[in-house]
Design a protein around this motif. Structure first.
Motif, mmCIF file in Angstrom:
data_model
loop_
_atom_site.group_PDB
_atom_site.id
_atom_site.type_symbol
_atom_site.label_atom_id
_atom_site.label_comp_id
_atom_site.label_asym_id
_atom_site.label_seq_id
_atom_site.Cartn_x
_atom_site.Cartn_y
_atom_site.Cartn_z
ATOM 1 N N UNK A 38 0.869 -1.047 0.023
ATOM 2 C CA UNK A 38 0.111 0.139 -0.010
ATOM 3 C C UNK A 38 0.811 1.384 0.121
ATOM 4 N N UNK A 39 2.023 1.222 0.604
ATOM 5 C CA UNK A 39 2.984 2.328 0.844
ATOM 6 C C UNK A 39 4.001 2.294 -0.286
ATOM 7 N N UNK A 40 4.511 1.316 -0.720
ATOM 8 C CA UNK A 40 5.553 1.337 -1.925
ATOM 9 C C UNK A 40 5.195 1.183 -3.270
ATOM 10 N N UNK A 41 3.892 0.654 -3.482
ATOM 11 C CA UNK A 41 3.467 0.828 -4.853
ATOM 12 C C UNK A 41 4.435 -0.026 -5.708
ATOM 13 N N UNK A 42 4.857 -1.215 -5.235
ATOM 14 C CA UNK A 42 5.372 -2.440 -5.876
ATOM 15 C C UNK A 42 4.191 -3.256 -6.530
ATOM 16 N N UNK A 43 4.946 -4.027 -7.415
ATOM 17 C CA UNK A 43 3.661 -5.194 -8.063
ATOM 18 C C UNK A 43 4.089 -6.465 -7.371
ATOM 19 N N UNK A 44 5.520 -6.648 -7.232
ATOM 20 C CA UNK A 44 6.077 -7.860 -6.711
ATOM 21 C C UNK A 44 7.159 -7.576 -6.070
ATOM 22 N N UNK A 45 7.364 -8.421 -4.984
ATOM 23 C CA UNK A 45 8.723 -8.171 -4.109
ATOM 24 C C UNK A 45 9.428 -9.732 -3.972
ATOM 25 N N UNK A 46 10.593 -9.717 -4.209
ATOM 26 C CA UNK A 46 11.341 -11.016 -3.940
ATOM 27 C C UNK A 46 12.099 -10.773 -2.522
ATOM 28 N N UNK A 47 11.806 -11.629 -1.657
ATOM 29 C CA UNK A 47 12.507 -11.486 -0.140
ATOM 30 C C UNK A 47 12.876 -12.929 0.008
ATOM 31 N N UNK A 48 13.668 -13.164 1.262
ATOM 32 C CA UNK A 48 14.006 -14.016 1.735
ATOM 33 C C UNK A 48 13.992 -14.196 3.108
ATOM 34 N N UNK A 49 13.399 -15.187 3.773
ATOM 35 C CA UNK A 49 13.209 -15.123 5.182
ATOM 36 C C UNK A 49 12.389 -16.566 5.833
ATOM 37 N N UNK A 50 12.240 -16.346 7.078
ATOM 38 C CA UNK A 50 11.418 -17.724 7.516
ATOM 39 C C UNK A 50 10.026 -17.472 7.308
ATOM 40 N N UNK A 51 9.506 -16.523 7.117
ATOM 41 C CA UNK A 51 8.112 -16.334 7.360
ATOM 42 C C UNK A 51 7.570 -16.299 8.629
ATOM 43 N N UNK A 52 6.196 -16.122 8.966
ATOM 44 C CA UNK A 52 5.386 -16.330 7.824
ATOM 45 C C UNK A 52 5.010 -14.906 7.336
ATOM 46 N N UNK A 53 4.320 -14.953 5.771
ATOM 47 C CA UNK A 53 4.243 -13.776 5.121
ATOM 48 C C UNK A 53 2.662 -13.443 5.279
ATOM 49 N N UNK A 54 2.508 -12.308 6.040
ATOM 50 C CA UNK A 54 1.020 -12.023 6.275
ATOM 51 C C UNK A 54 0.357 -11.125 5.482
ATOM 52 N N UNK A 55 -0.781 -11.075 5.086
ATOM 53 C CA UNK A 55 -1.526 -10.021 4.375
ATOM 54 C C UNK A 55 -1.124 -9.934 2.731
ATOM 55 N N UNK A 56 -0.478 -10.928 2.201
ATOM 56 C CA UNK A 56 0.135 -11.056 0.866
ATOM 57 C C UNK A 56 0.043 -12.203 0.329
ATOM 58 N N UNK A 57 0.003 -12.277 -1.148
ATOM 59 C CA UNK A 57 0.302 -13.681 -1.797
ATOM 60 C C UNK A 57 1.675 -14.101 -1.819
ATOM 61 N N UNK A 58 1.652 -15.463 -1.566
ATOM 62 C CA UNK A 58 3.212 -16.036 -1.532
ATOM 63 C C UNK A 58 3.298 -17.156 -2.735
ATOM 64 N N UNK A 59 4.255 -16.841 -3.420
ATOM 65 C CA UNK A 59 4.532 -17.955 -4.534
ATOM 66 C C UNK A 59 6.013 -18.316 -3.891
ATOM 67 N N UNK A 60 6.081 -19.618 -3.289
ATOM 68 C CA UNK A 60 7.508 -20.442 -2.869
ATOM 69 C C UNK A 60 8.242 -20.282 -4.041
ATOM 70 N N UNK A 61 9.582 -19.991 -3.991
ATOM 71 C CA UNK A 61 10.725 -20.164 -4.817
ATOM 72 C C UNK A 61 11.694 -21.111 -4.568
ATOM 73 N N UNK A 62 12.643 -20.998 -3.575
ATOM 74 C CA UNK A 62 13.593 -21.996 -3.161
ATOM 75 C C UNK A 62 13.709 -22.089 -1.516
ATOM 76 N N UNK A 63 13.990 -23.152 -1.270
ATOM 77 C CA UNK A 63 14.509 -23.193 0.035
ATOM 78 C C UNK A 63 15.988 -22.690 -0.027
#
Length: 293
Positions: free
Chosen positions: A136-161
């Motif tokens: 809502x603040x940053x106006x990105x369409x997609x963000x790639x991140x790494x972390x343990x999760x959980x990722x709340x309030x967003x849609x998540x596409x799993x990429x790699x362990x």
């Protein structure tokens, strides 16, 4: 209240205040004065017949009515914004991507040609960032991140362990199945401020003594370049050195171990068509490019 009677400006002022936690920041986002936001919120309270904030003006606390109204209101405004952006982008179709810088340079950019082949009408505009994303603040369409999760309030596409292990250039040590820990620990160690505990965590997980000393680099990318150049041995995520391993520029004498984190592609709850296309493409690329280890 009928749709034609909805006080839309007041609702926008209230939603921005709730999201930012301050009327001052809400005013900056909306391009109006603090007083204008305050008047809009007071007017909304009069229309609704309830108090939305309590306490002194410099420390407003949302009422229960405000907390009840905010989620549905923010969702509605997010949907309106997404619909408007879809219309605006029908011709130019630009996708704003927030991505980890080293992941972008080491894995994503070498594969972007494939996305352009599949979606030639979508231009990817990339920003290097690893901070928590607020769509809502940053106006990105997609963000790639790494972390343990959980990722709340967003849609998540799993990429790699995220799997990590020591890597080094074959110019430092002969690649073989008989590399001993003592041989590796005697080499210069490379560290990065991004993951300062990487060596300690890997040694603890494998039961090896933690070596001391070494050279620290400010950015992960610099450390991996130093390892490729033969300046020392680094703890690296497998996905970031996958191409170097395949080309023989680096080797991993002890393989890789899960760190407990995962690489993910995040999109808003109501993503644009471009965001869906890019996240789906990332997911397919990650599966087709799975580690052979």
């Amino acid at each position: 209240m009928k749709r034609g009677m909805l006080p839309l400006n007041a609702l926008r002022a209230f939603e921005a205040t709730m999201r930012h936690g301050q009327m001052k920041l809400a005013a900056e986002e909306l391009g109006v004065t603090y007083g204008a936001v305050s008047r809009q919120v007071r007017g909304l309270e009069e229309v609704l017949g309830v108090s939305l904030f309590v306490g002194p003006r410099n420390r407003l606390t949302p009422s229960q009515a405000a907390r009840d109204l905010q989620p549905a209101l923010q969702d509605a405004l997010d949907r309106i914004e997404t619909a408007v952006l879809r219309v605006q982008r029908r011709d130019k179709r630009t996708l704003d991507l927030s991505c980890l810088s080293t992941f972008a340079m080491r894995w994503l950019i070498p594969r972007l040609f494939n996305f352009r082949e599949v979606h030639p009408c979508i231009d990817v505009r990339m920003t290097a960032d690893d901070a928590p994303v607020d769509f809502a603040r940053d106006r990105f369409d997609v963000a790639v991140r790494v972390g343990p999760g959980p990722w709340d309030g967003v849609n998540v596409t799993e990429l790699f362990a995220d799997e990590v292990g020591p890597v080094l250039s074959p110019t430092l040590l002969e690649p073989s199945g008989s590399v001993m820990w003592e041989n590796l620990a005697a080499l210069p160690l490379l560290h990065t401020r991004t993951r300062p505990a990487a060596w300690a965590e890997w040694c603890s997980a494998t039961g090896n003594p933690i070596p001391s000393g070494g050279q620290e680099f400010e950015h992960f990318y610099f450390m991996l370049e130093a390892a490729t150049a033969g300046l020392g041995v680094a703890i690296a995520p497998e996905v970031l050195v996958r191409d170097d391993l395949a080309a023989g520029r680096l080797f991993a004498p002890f393989g890789f171990r899960p760190s407990g984190q995962r690489y993910v592609a995040l999109t808003p709850v109501h993503p644009s068509d471009e965001a869906v296309a890019f996240a789906d493409w990332l997911g397919l690329q990650s599966k087709s490019d799975a580690s052979p280890c």
